[in-house]
Design a protein around this motif. Structure first.
Motif, mmCIF file in Angstrom:
data_model
loop_
_atom_site.group_PDB
_atom_site.id
_atom_site.type_symbol
_atom_site.label_atom_id
_atom_site.label_comp_id
_atom_site.label_asym_id
_atom_site.label_seq_id
_atom_site.Cartn_x
_atom_site.Cartn_y
_atom_site.Cartn_z
ATOM 1 N N SER A 305 0.840 -1.209 0.000
ATOM 2 C CA SER A 305 0.000 0.000 0.000
ATOM 3 C C SER A 305 0.871 1.254 0.000
ATOM 4 O O SER A 305 0.490 2.283 -0.554
ATOM 5 C CB SER A 305 -0.932 -0.001 1.214
ATOM 6 N N THR A 349 -4.937 1.252 2.891
ATOM 7 C CA THR A 349 -4.784 -0.049 3.535
ATOM 8 C C THR A 349 -5.820 -1.013 2.976
ATOM 9 O O THR A 349 -7.020 -0.748 3.032
ATOM 10 C CB THR A 349 -4.879 0.077 5.077
ATOM 11 N N GLN A 350 -5.323 -2.121 2.434
ATOM 12 C CA GLN A 350 -6.232 -3.133 1.906
ATOM 13 C C GLN A 350 -7.145 -3.626 3.005
ATOM 14 O O GLN A 350 -8.357 -3.657 2.873
ATOM 15 C CB GLN A 350 -5.409 -4.289 1.317
ATOM 16 N N SER A 351 -6.539 -4.028 4.124
ATOM 17 C CA SER A 351 -7.291 -4.677 5.202
ATOM 18 C C SER A 351 -8.056 -3.683 6.063
ATOM 19 O O SER A 351 -9.045 -4.039 6.703
ATOM 20 C CB SER A 351 -6.318 -5.432 6.102
ATOM 21 N N THR A 354 -4.152 -2.426 9.505
ATOM 22 C CA THR A 354 -2.718 -2.349 9.767
ATOM 23 C C THR A 354 -2.433 -1.373 10.906
ATOM 24 O O THR A 354 -2.692 -0.166 10.791
ATOM 25 C CB THR A 354 -1.982 -1.943 8.478
ATOM 26 N N GLU A 490 8.740 -11.694 -0.915
ATOM 27 C CA GLU A 490 7.831 -12.249 0.082
ATOM 28 C C GLU A 490 7.327 -13.637 -0.268
ATOM 29 O O GLU A 490 7.072 -14.427 0.637
ATOM 30 C CB GLU A 490 6.685 -11.298 0.441
HETATM 31 C C1 AGP Z 1 1.800 -7.077 0.350
HETATM 32 O O1 AGP Z 1 2.110 -8.039 -0.583
HETATM 33 C C2 AGP Z 1 2.151 -7.367 1.708
HETATM 34 N N1 AGP Z 1 1.778 -8.635 2.139
HETATM 35 C C3 AGP Z 1 2.144 -6.254 2.725
HETATM 36 O O2 AGP Z 1 3.233 -5.458 2.407
HETATM 37 C C4 AGP Z 1 0.886 -5.351 2.846
HETATM 38 O O3 AGP Z 1 0.730 -4.582 1.711
HETATM 39 C C5 AGP Z 1 1.043 -4.468 4.094
HETATM 40 O O4 AGP Z 1 1.123 -5.288 5.222
HETATM 41 C C6 AGP Z 1 -0.049 -3.468 4.251
HETATM 42 O O5 AGP Z 1 -1.305 -4.068 4.403
HETATM 43 P P1 AGP Z 1 -2.641 -3.238 4.286
HETATM 44 O O6 AGP Z 1 -2.732 -2.745 2.883
HETATM 45 O O7 AGP Z 1 -3.715 -4.210 4.629
HETATM 46 O O8 AGP Z 1 -2.533 -2.105 5.257
#
Ligand code: AGP
Length: 614
Positions: A305, A349-351, A354, A490
């Motif tokens: 991200s 942030t995907q999740s 974080t 990774e």
């Molecule tokens: C991406 O391939 C990773 N596994 C990791 O860097 C991830 O992007 C990072 O932990 C941030 O996560 P988020 O987007 O859920 O905040």
């Protein structure tokens, strides 16, 4: 980072829990366990390692019951052994807890409880919760014991508890990490993430911070930590259960790479007008007047991200003519950042979970910044703590290595750049129209980029035994060099570095020899000639080049050698969109190399999808 699931209803409890844990394994896979209640007794099955180990344990020692909880762990406190696997118990073995997060003052509490006679059998912080609740059980129900116990705990955590002494009840609390309660027909679920329950229900309630859910066979009641009722709205999740399945692909990561045209299309859908050039982002929930006063954008993120944020800087600065600074969530609060009421903080942030990104966001908000999230998970922390959210409609991303979330984030940033440009009158609607049209063409460009898959496999076959890779890019494609290197690191455990190509001569060039593949991102743009010079410098030192360039190239083979080098040709893309297209072969390359090396692509060692610890 751990996965939690709980169930009460008429289905086979063990199957529901194990199936739920399978959907959550991306959150952690150091150990797994379930606790089931039957005939006034709690039975446990646990195992170190992946969920498949727990399944073997259950086959060897079957259990069944009326309701229960399960957990898949990413170890923080205590090694990933069976003993440290959740669920954890009190002294009587009748109270059971699963936990995500950290109890920060667990050592003090453990000491106190030990002095009071409690016996500890694990190295975890979680076990203190079971003992605290045991101490606080005073015959007025598990929920009240948990409420009293909460008053002693510090930290960020999500908990799910059961007690054989207060049967037919599951108690859950949230103080940080997410908890979602699923409402079925005569059955109820609790989980740390939606995919765990998606096969059973799409009607969910997201627990807010400092809220408790008390789940029985007859319904769910919600209160705050003090027992005051809280009214919660039920939300209908639009994700289809099939989206959280592999759908015939060997790995989630591969499926997600190939889902990118759809993810990007969904993220654009309904947010642009091709005729007017207008961009609609009402969900940002910040008034035009307020946006017009913004004089600086700060983007906060981690990992992949953060790479989107770096690309976002180019996009927003060009489209909105606003200065943009990008910071690691984990670094931002350790300097004295310049941020105030005229700043817009964007957390990517995907999740949405974080911990570092959230801490940085809070810091910016404390100084008066208005804030938005670019996020993929409805109801997650980031979306709750910001004024508005631009959702990436990528669907659930299960592979630990982020792919479709990344490209969707870049689309969201493009939309944000256009919107800010329009509000600030830095970009007229007439000037916006070509951008909007280009965005609408993007899914097609991604389809074409995916057609490179067979050629990428040849590259992977040639270089899979190499120990180091260098990735080079310039300008807006420099972050793509970083992202390509991160993907390879990774999931294949090969050392890889991303570098701005112009910096190679200031150090990394010393690494180049005939064993070093150098992946060069060199579309036909203003810095193409300079990238050619860098590739020549690599060739002059015996390195191999994998060049990503624009289709129709006739220059590169004059400096490269067909027996050592590769050229991957991509469809022409406008400069601001080219990173989204260029990253696709790099995702495929990392994937192919990892598969050929026999690595666990979806669950690489030591990693977890959501990093909820600082
Ligand atoms: C991406 O391939 C990773 N596994 C990791 O860097 C991830 O992007 C990072 O932990 C941030 O996560 P988020 O987007 O859920 O905040």
């Amino acid at each position: 980072m751990c996965g939690i699931v709980g169930y009460i209803g008429s289905k086979d409890v063990v199957s529901v829990l194990v199936e739920g844990l399978r959907m959550l394994e991306y959150r952690g896979y150091d150990s797994a366990g379930v606790a089931i209640v039957r005939d006034g007794r709690v039975d446990l099955r646990r195992s170190a390692g992946k969920l498949s180990n727990l399944e073997s344990v259950i086959v060897a020692q079957p259990i069944a019951g009326d309701y229960g909880v399960g957990h898949t762990r990413w170890a923080t406190h205590g090694r990933p052994t069976e003993e440290n696997a959740h669920p954890h118990r009190d002294c009587t073995g009748r109270i059971v807890v699963v936990h995500n997060g950290i109890i920060e003052n667990y050592l003090d509490l453990k000491h106190e409880l030990q002095l009071q006679g409690h016996k500890f059998v694990t190295e975890t912080d979680t076990e203190i919760v079971a003992h605290l609740v045991e101490r606080e059980m005073k015959g007025d129900g598990l929920e009240n014991a948990v409420r009293r116990a909460l008053m002693f705990m510090r930290g960020l955590f999500a908990l799910v508890l059961i007690s054989a002494d207060d049967p037919e009840k599951i108690v859950t609390v949230r103080n940080g990490p997410p908890i979602v309660v699923g409402l079925g027909d005569g059955e109820f679920f609790v989980a740390s993430d939606i995919p765990a329950i998606l096969n059973h229900t799409r009607d969910v309630v997201f627990l807010g911070d400092e809220e408790m859910g008390v789940i029985t066979r007859h319904g769910v009641s919600f209160t705050d930590f003090f027992g005051r009722p809280v009214s919660k709205a039920t939300q209908r999740v639009l994700w289809d259960p099939i989206m959280a399945e592999k759908a015939g692909y060997k790995h989630f990561m591969l499926k997600e790479i190939f889902e990118q045209p759809t993810a990007v299309r969904e993220t654009i859908l309904g947010r642009v007008s091709q005729d007017s050039g207008r961009v609609f982002l009402e969900e940002m929930a910040i008034s035009e007047e307020r946006l017009a006063t913004v004089d600086r954008v700060t983007i906060l993120a981690c990992g992949t991200s953060w790479h989107s944020a770096l690309v976002g800087k180019f996009i927003i600065e060009q489209l909105a003519r606003l200065p943009v600074e990008v910071d690691y969530g984990s670094e931002y609060r350790y300097r004295h950042p310049i941020v105030d009421k005229r700043s817009l903080a964007v957390v990517i942030t995907q999740s949405g979970e974080t911990a570092d990104s959230l801490a940085a966001l809070r810091e910016a908000k404390r100084e008066g910044a208005c804030s938005i999230a670019i996020c993929n998970v409805v109801g997650s922390m980031a979306t709750r703590e910001t004024e508005g959210t631009i959702y990436t409609h990528a669907g659930p991303e299960i592979g630990v290595a982020s792919t479709k979330a990344f490209t969707s984030q870049l689309v969201a940033l493009y939309l944000l750049g256009l919107r800010l440009g329009q509000v600030r009158h830095a970009l007229s609607l007439a000037d916006s129209r070509p951008h909007v049209n280009a965005l609408l063409q993007l899914p097609l460009l991604l389809e074409l980029a995916l057609k490179l898959a067979p050629q990428v496999e040849e590259v992977a076959a040639r270089f899979l035994t190499r120990t180091d890779f260098l990735y080079l890019g310039r300008g807006i494609n420099y972050p793509i060099a970083l992202e390509g290197a991160l993907k390879l690191k990774e999931i294949s455990y090969i050392h890889a570095e991303g570098y701005p190509a112009g910096e190679m001569k200031h150090g990394p060039i010393a690494l180049i020899d005939e064993r070093m593949p150098v992946v060069s991102i060199a579309p036909h743009d203003a810095v193409f000639e300079k990238m050619i010079s860098n590739m020549q410098e690599v060739k002059a030192r015996g390195g191999s080049v994998v060049a990503l360039t624009t289709r129709g190239d006739d220059k590169l083979w004059s400096i490269l050698d067909r027996s050592h080098d590769f050229v991957l040709e991509l469809p022409p893309a406008p400069r601001l969109l080219s990173p989204i297209v260029n990253v696709v072969p790099l995702q495929l390359l990392a994937y192919d190399i990892a598969v050929r090396r026999g690595c666990d692509v979806d669950q690489p060692r030591n990693l977890a999808k959501s990093v909820t610890v600082e």
